[in-house]
Design a protein around this motif. Structure first.
Motif, PDB file in Angstrom:
ATOM      1  N   TRP A 128       0.454  -0.863  -0.021  1.00 23.49           N
ATOM      2  CA  TRP A 128      -0.558  -0.100   0.137  1.00 23.49           C
ATOM      3  C   TRP A 128       1.119   1.194   0.343  1.00 23.49           C
ATOM      4  CZ3 TRP A 128      -1.101   4.646   3.510  1.00 23.49           C
ATOM      5  CH2 TRP A 128      -2.044   4.700   2.954  1.00 23.49           C
ATOM      6  N   ARG A 166       1.558   4.112  -2.776  1.00 24.46           N
ATOM      7  CA  ARG A 166       1.143   5.698  -2.732  1.00 24.46           C
ATOM      8  C   ARG A 166       2.171   6.412  -2.405  1.00 24.46           C
ATOM      9  NH1 ARG A 166      -4.452   5.472  -1.872  1.00 24.46           N
ATOM     10  NH2 ARG A 166      -3.368   2.703  -1.834  1.00 24.46           N
ATOM     11  N   VAL A 219       2.805  12.525  -9.974  1.00 21.89           N
ATOM     12  CA  VAL A 219       2.742  13.209 -10.298  1.00 21.89           C
ATOM     13  C   VAL A 219       3.449  14.166 -11.166  1.00 21.89           C
ATOM     14  CG1 VAL A 219       1.355  15.587  -9.765  1.00 21.89           C
ATOM     15  CG2 VAL A 219       0.927  12.454  -8.896  1.00 21.89           C
ATOM     16  N   PHE A 276       6.757   2.304 -14.208  1.00 27.77           N
ATOM     17  CA  PHE A 276       7.083   0.678 -14.100  1.00 27.77           C
ATOM     18  C   PHE A 276       6.370   0.158 -12.821  1.00 27.77           C
ATOM     19  CE2 PHE A 276       8.262   1.188 -19.077  1.00 27.77           C
ATOM     20  CZ  PHE A 276       7.781  -0.091 -18.860  1.00 27.77           C
ATOM     21  N   ALA A 317       2.850   0.894 -11.781  1.00 24.54           N
ATOM     22  CA  ALA A 317       1.364   0.073 -12.858  1.00 24.54           C
ATOM     23  C   ALA A 317       2.075  -1.254 -12.765  1.00 24.54           C
ATOM     24  CB  ALA A 317       2.690  -0.004 -14.678  1.00 24.54           C
ATOM     25  N   LEU A 333      -1.590  -3.566 -11.329  1.00 24.28           N
ATOM     26  CA  LEU A 333      -1.692  -4.863 -11.961  1.00 24.28           C
ATOM     27  C   LEU A 333      -1.859  -5.932 -10.885  1.00 24.28           C
ATOM     28  CD1 LEU A 333      -0.005  -4.383 -16.013  1.00 24.28           C
ATOM     29  CD2 LEU A 333      -2.862  -3.887 -14.595  1.00 24.28           C
ATOM     30  N   VAL A 352      -5.548  -5.799  -9.192  1.00 27.58           N
ATOM     31  CA  VAL A 352      -6.129  -5.843 -10.214  1.00 27.58           C
ATOM     32  C   VAL A 352      -6.647  -7.348 -10.282  1.00 27.58           C
ATOM     33  CG1 VAL A 352      -6.947  -5.831 -12.290  1.00 27.58           C
ATOM     34  CG2 VAL A 352      -6.579  -3.865 -11.035  1.00 27.58           C
ATOM     35  N   ILE A 394      10.563  -4.969 -20.401  1.00 21.25           N
ATOM     36  CA  ILE A 394       9.911  -4.071 -20.953  1.00 21.25           C
ATOM     37  C   ILE A 394      10.852  -2.647 -20.340  1.00 21.25           C
ATOM     38  CG2 ILE A 394       8.179  -2.099 -21.879  1.00 21.25           C
ATOM     39  CD1 ILE A 394       6.396  -4.908 -21.852  1.00 21.25           C
ATOM     40  N   ARG A 422      -9.180   2.242 -12.040  1.00 22.43           N
ATOM     41  CA  ARG A 422      -9.198   0.512 -12.376  1.00 22.43           C
ATOM     42  C   ARG A 422      -8.341   0.875 -13.890  1.00 22.43           C
ATOM     43  NH1 ARG A 422     -10.038  -3.984  -8.727  1.00 22.43           N
ATOM     44  NH2 ARG A 422      -8.616  -3.497  -7.045  1.00 22.43           N
ATOM     45  N   VAL A 472      -5.271  -0.055 -16.437  1.00 23.71           N
ATOM     46  CA  VAL A 472      -4.800  -1.079 -17.109  1.00 23.71           C
ATOM     47  C   VAL A 472      -5.074  -0.548 -18.045  1.00 23.71           C
ATOM     48  CG1 VAL A 472      -5.856  -2.865 -17.652  1.00 23.71           C
ATOM     49  CG2 VAL A 472      -5.915  -2.367 -15.385  1.00 23.71           C
ATOM     50  N   SER A 516      -1.052   1.295 -17.784  1.00 21.12           N
ATOM     51  CA  SER A 516       0.233   0.286 -18.316  1.00 21.12           C
ATOM     52  C   SER A 516       0.110   0.228 -19.435  1.00 21.12           C
ATOM     53  CB  SER A 516      -0.422  -1.052 -17.518  1.00 21.12           C
ATOM     54  OG  SER A 516      -0.531  -0.175 -16.212  1.00 21.12           O
ATOM     55  N   THR A 557       2.243   2.780 -21.048  1.00 20.60           N
ATOM     56  CA  THR A 557       3.298   2.613 -21.101  1.00 20.60           C
ATOM     57  C   THR A 557       4.665   2.239 -21.912  1.00 20.60           C
ATOM     58  OG1 THR A 557       2.937   3.789 -19.017  1.00 20.60           O
ATOM     59  CG2 THR A 557       4.250   3.701 -18.792  1.00 20.60           C
ATOM     60  N   VAL A 558       3.568   0.351 -22.078  1.00 18.13           N
ATOM     61  CA  VAL A 558       4.469   0.096 -22.415  1.00 18.13           C
ATOM     62  C   VAL A 558       4.606   0.468 -23.995  1.00 18.13           C
ATOM     63  CG1 VAL A 558       4.627  -2.770 -23.953  1.00 18.13           C
ATOM     64  CG2 VAL A 558       4.108  -2.085 -21.237  1.00 18.13           C
ATOM     65  N   TYR A 614      -4.838   7.982 -24.827  1.00 15.97           N
ATOM     66  CA  TYR A 614      -3.691   7.553 -23.439  1.00 15.97           C
ATOM     67  C   TYR A 614      -3.476   9.229 -22.916  1.00 15.97           C
ATOM     68  CZ  TYR A 614       1.451   6.959 -22.136  1.00 15.97           C
ATOM     69  OH  TYR A 614       2.409   6.912 -20.866  1.00 15.97           O
ATOM     70  N   LEU A 619      -4.679   9.684 -18.762  1.00 12.54           N
ATOM     71  CA  LEU A 619      -3.382   9.897 -17.544  1.00 12.54           C
ATOM     72  C   LEU A 619      -4.220  10.942 -17.473  1.00 12.54           C
ATOM     73  CD1 LEU A 619      -0.286  10.129 -19.250  1.00 12.54           C
ATOM     74  CD2 LEU A 619      -1.340   8.603 -17.638  1.00 12.54           C
ATOM     75  N   PHE A 620      -4.102  11.838 -17.549  1.00  9.04           N
ATOM     76  CA  PHE A 620      -4.455  13.519 -16.815  1.00  9.04           C
ATOM     77  C   PHE A 620      -6.482  12.645 -15.489  1.00  9.04           C
ATOM     78  CE2 PHE A 620      -2.886  16.009 -20.733  1.00  9.04           C
ATOM     79  CZ  PHE A 620      -2.155  15.992 -19.919  1.00  9.04           C
ATOM     80  N   HIS A 665      -6.230  10.293 -14.445  1.00  9.15           N
ATOM     81  CA  HIS A 665      -5.413   8.936 -13.677  1.00  9.15           C
ATOM     82  C   HIS A 665      -5.666   9.909 -12.552  1.00  9.15           C
ATOM     83  CE1 HIS A 665      -5.095   4.382 -12.276  1.00  9.15           C
ATOM     84  NE2 HIS A 665      -4.075   5.005 -11.836  1.00  9.15           N
ATOM     85  N   MET A 666      -4.936  10.917 -12.900  1.00  9.48           N
ATOM     86  CA  MET A 666      -3.441  11.698 -12.462  1.00  9.48           C
ATOM     87  C   MET A 666      -4.380  12.573 -11.293  1.00  9.48           C
ATOM     88  SD  MET A 666      -0.295  13.558 -13.494  1.00  9.48           S
ATOM     89  CE  MET A 666      -2.006  15.660 -14.277  1.00  9.48           C
ATOM     90  N   ILE A 696      -4.615  12.362  -7.379  1.00  6.88           N
ATOM     91  CA  ILE A 696      -4.509  13.157  -6.406  1.00  6.88           C
ATOM     92  C   ILE A 696      -5.864  12.820  -5.445  1.00  6.88           C
ATOM     93  CG2 ILE A 696      -4.720  15.410  -5.925  1.00  6.88           C
ATOM     94  CD1 ILE A 696      -2.563  15.533  -8.335  1.00  6.88           C
ATOM     95  N   LEU A 717      -5.148  10.052  -3.042  1.00  5.81           N
ATOM     96  CA  LEU A 717      -4.331  10.772  -2.170  1.00  5.81           C
ATOM     97  C   LEU A 717      -4.317  11.302  -0.672  1.00  5.81           C
ATOM     98  CD1 LEU A 717      -1.107  11.268  -4.110  1.00  5.81           C
ATOM     99  CD2 LEU A 717      -1.757   9.669  -2.503  1.00  5.81           C
ATOM    100  N   ASP A 741      -6.382   9.548   1.807  1.00  3.20           N
ATOM    101  CA  ASP A 741      -5.257   8.385   2.128  1.00  3.20           C
ATOM    102  C   ASP A 741      -5.263   9.590   3.892  1.00  3.20           C
ATOM    103  OD1 ASP A 741      -5.582   6.694   0.751  1.00  3.20           O
ATOM    104  OD2 ASP A 741      -3.931   7.007  -0.707  1.00  3.20           O
ATOM    105  N   MET A 749      -7.655  19.678 -18.835  1.00  2.00           N
ATOM    106  CA  MET A 749      -5.829  19.799 -19.442  1.00  2.00           C
ATOM    107  C   MET A 749      -6.071  19.149 -20.526  1.00  2.00           C
ATOM    108  SD  MET A 749      -4.822  18.062 -15.357  1.00  2.00           S
ATOM    109  CE  MET A 749      -2.992  18.608 -14.574  1.00  2.00           C
ATOM    110  N   LEU A 753      -3.679  20.474 -24.119  1.00  2.00           N
ATOM    111  CA  LEU A 753      -2.508  19.624 -24.459  1.00  2.00           C
ATOM    112  C   LEU A 753      -2.761  19.951 -25.653  1.00  2.00           C
ATOM    113  CD1 LEU A 753       0.106  18.657 -24.233  1.00  2.00           C
ATOM    114  CD2 LEU A 753      -1.709  16.147 -24.155  1.00  2.00           C
TER     115      LEU A 753
END
Lengths: 128, 134
Positions: free
Chosen positions: A27, A31, A38, A80, A83, A87, A90, A115, B35, B39, B42, B45-46, B81, B85-86, B88-89, B93, B96, B99, B123, B127
């Motif tokens: 966890w 974080r 960011v 990574f 991620a 993942l 999930v 990768i 979620r 995914v 991810s 980013t690959v 993408y 991204l925006f 999820h960011m 926050i 967070l 949290d 955003m 962009l």
């Protein structure tokens, strides 16, 4: 009651779906990597959006810059890492078969490490 | 025998969170989207890593990557993408802040949720307006 539980190994406890005392570590790392992502993500998007040009030479010059190369490596590493942690959760939530779950998590983490290592090595090769 | 009885009883128990009987609400949709976008990022980013690897591999590999990125479909993937991204960011926050114990009440959850969605849209728009028109 206390004596009864102390005789059990951590593996036995986690198989019973109790705590193996590693959940907080996952966890917390999730974080930490999120907080790191960011500024790194904002930097990455800004850099890509303001590229001087889109030729091979332009891209090489941008990645070669020490600040860009360092931040790109940190971006790839933290990305990574984040991620991989995400993942994993999930898969843990949706794959109930223990064997399948273990194979999937190992395969995905292995793939991300491969990768990520390729990408970080590529940055070093361009920059050095 | 005892194990079998236990299993059949376990099967008959109701499963939370009763997805089929719940009305979708903003916080639930945003949570699921967090979620799904995670995914998707991810995977994205690959692709970004593939671009860096292509750049290090030489001019030919980089030329191929450029062709793919410049294609309308490639541009659409890049747009998706960035949007994801925006989102999820901004929503990350928000997570967070939870949290740290801030904003954990129903009105705040709706307000910050709407702010996160608006910020992500803004955003993404900024962009792409910049990329295409500046």
């Amino acid at each position: 009651m206390k004596n009864d539980t102390t005789m059990r190994t951590p593996l036995k406890r986690v198989r019973g779906l109790g705590s193996a005392k590693a959940g907080v570590h996952h966890w917390w790392n999730q974080r930490l990597s999120a907080v790191a992502m960011v500024p790194l993500m904002l930097w990455a998007i800004f850099t890509v959006a303001t590229l001087p040009g889109l030729t091979y030479a332009d891209a090489l010059m941008t990645v070669q810059h020490p600040v860009n190369a360092t931040l790109l490596i940190l971006f790839l590493g933290a990305g990574f890492w984040h991620a991989s942690l995400g993942l994993q959760v999930v898969i843990e939530d949706y794959v109930s078969n223990e064997g399948t779950r273990m194979v999937l998590i190992t395969a995905i983490k292995g793939g991300l490490i491969l990768i990520g290592a390729l990408a970080i090595f590529s940055v070093l090769r361009i920059a050095l | 025998m005892g194990r079998k009885v236990g299993l059949s009883m376990a099967k008959a128990r109701p499963l939370s969170p009763h997805l089929s009987v719940w009305r979708f609400q903003l916080p639930a949709v945003m949570s699921i989207l967090h979620r799904m976008t995670g995914v998707a990022i991810s995977t994205g980013t690959v692709l970004l890593a593939a671009w860096v690897i292509a750049l290090a591999s030489g001019e030919e590999a980089f030329a191929l990557a450029t062709v793919i990125i410049s294609h309308p479909l490639g541009q659409l993937v890049l747009f998706g993408y960035s949007a994801v991204l925006f989102y999820h960011m901004c929503n990350g926050i928000r997570h967070l802040s939870w949290d740290f114990g801030y904003g954990l009440n129903i009105p705040a959850i709706y307000t910050t949720g709407r702010i996160a969605i608006m910020a992500a849209i803004l955003m993404t728009a900024c962009l792409w307006l910049y990329v295409y028109f500046a």
